[in-house]
Design a protein around this motif. Structure first.
Motif, short mmCIF file in Angstrom:
data_model
loop_
_atom_site.label_atom_id
_atom_site.label_comp_id
_atom_site.label_asym_id
_atom_site.label_seq_id
_atom_site.Cartn_x
_atom_site.Cartn_y
_atom_site.Cartn_z
N ILE A 33 0.84 -1.19 0.00
CA ILE A 33 0.00 0.00 0.00
C ILE A 33 0.88 1.25 0.00
N VAL A 34 0.74 2.07 -1.00
CA VAL A 34 1.43 3.37 -1.07
C VAL A 34 0.39 4.46 -0.90
N VAL A 35 0.65 5.39 0.02
CA VAL A 35 -0.26 6.51 0.22
C VAL A 35 0.52 7.79 -0.08
N ASP A 36 0.15 8.45 -1.17
CA ASP A 36 0.83 9.69 -1.55
C ASP A 36 0.25 10.87 -0.79
N ASP A 37 1.12 11.62 -0.14
CA ASP A 37 0.72 12.73 0.72
C ASP A 37 0.73 14.05 -0.07
#
Length: 288
Positions: A33-37
């Motif tokens: 899971i990648v969460v771009d801020d």
């Protein structure tokens, strides 16, 4: 069945994120899971975002820009694995992480600690950033007591039981600096069973552009607030462990070095949180 959920917050470092993703084993029991801020469009090509076309990777784009703690919490909401594994986008995993995943997949622990390494990004020379955590893991391996690594506020180099995290409602504080301090404090407060392994599974990178390198009076004050919360959480269980107060004192000293006036204004709160443990650290350093 998903056994491992890897959660990676990201902002403006696509090349390093790609390296991090490449270091994660691709297995049927792995969720990435990648969460771009809310990365900047001039630094990230959103048409070719790392992992976006990889069936093993879920990418979630946030527009709030609320920091890594918020991004990690978004990742927690989407995680389905038995184990949670956290990484920073500018770090990467070592090959032995696959062995660790095989060794501890069926473990009944709440947390498993591992060792790691650290390098400077500019020239790939060794960095000291992993030394203290490795020392604490070595103590845990030798004694069977995981108190010291539990009281080190970093989510790296660990496997967390997702059911343990969910049962105890443990999340990251959504602050700019030190978002993992209270997370690890709650883990330490509620943990029942943990283990430590000599396997080196993670590499921390260091650069001039990192938040750790760019310390300011604002970051020092936010970190101090987090450390005060951390001590208040863990004192009921680990009150006699001196390292609790050591880190609170070191953080207060960071404020002191920037601005003595603000350090003195924050002193009552630090003393209230740390009590005599904090005062003993001051006496040792002859501050006052």
């Amino acid at each position: 069945m998903i056994n491992y959920s890897f959660i990676i917050p990201h902002k403006n470092t696509p090349d390093l994120l790609r390296k991090c993703l490449d270091s994660i084993p691709r297995r049927e029991d792995v969720q990435i899971i990648v969460v771009d801020d809310n990365s900047d469009a001039d630094k990230v090509d959103f048409e070719h975002f790392p992992g976006a076309e990889d069936p093993s990777v879920e990418v979630h784009f946030t527009k709030e820009g609320r920091g890594a703690g918020y991004a990690r919490n978004v990742g927690l909401e989407h995680a389905t694995g038995k184990w949670l594994v956290f990484a920073d986008a500018d770090d990467f995993f070592c090959p032995s992480v696959a062995e660790a995943m095989d060794d501890y997949c069926d473990s009944k622990c709440d947390v498993v600690f591992f060792k790691g390494s650290a390098i400077n990004l500019a020239d790939e020379t060794p960095s000291f950033r992993c030394d203290e955590l490795n020392r604490r893991v070595d103590v845990a391996i030798r004694t069977g007591d995981c108190t010291l690594p539990l009281l080190y506020s970093s989510p790296w180099m660990k496997f967390f039981s997702r059911s343990f995290i969910k049962t105890n409602h443990i999340t990251f504080n959504e602050v700019r600096w030190g978002n993992d301090v209270v997370f690890m404090a709650k883990v330490a407060r509620y943990v029942e069973k943990c283990a430590a392994s000599p396997l080196e599974i993670y590499c921390i990178t260091e650069s001039r552009d990192s938040l750790v390198s760019k310390k300011t009076i604002d970051s020092a004050l936010v970190r101090l607030e987090q450390e005060c919360q951390e001590v208040s959480i863990v004192r009921p269980r680990y009150g006699n462990e001196e390292s609790i107060y050591y880190w609170l004192f070191q953080t207060w000293m960071g404020v002191y070095k920037f601005n003595r006036g603000k350090a003195l204004l924050s002193l009552p709160k630090a003393m209230q949180a740390g009590g005599w443990g904090f005062i003993r650290q001051m006496i040792k350093k002859k501050i006052g």
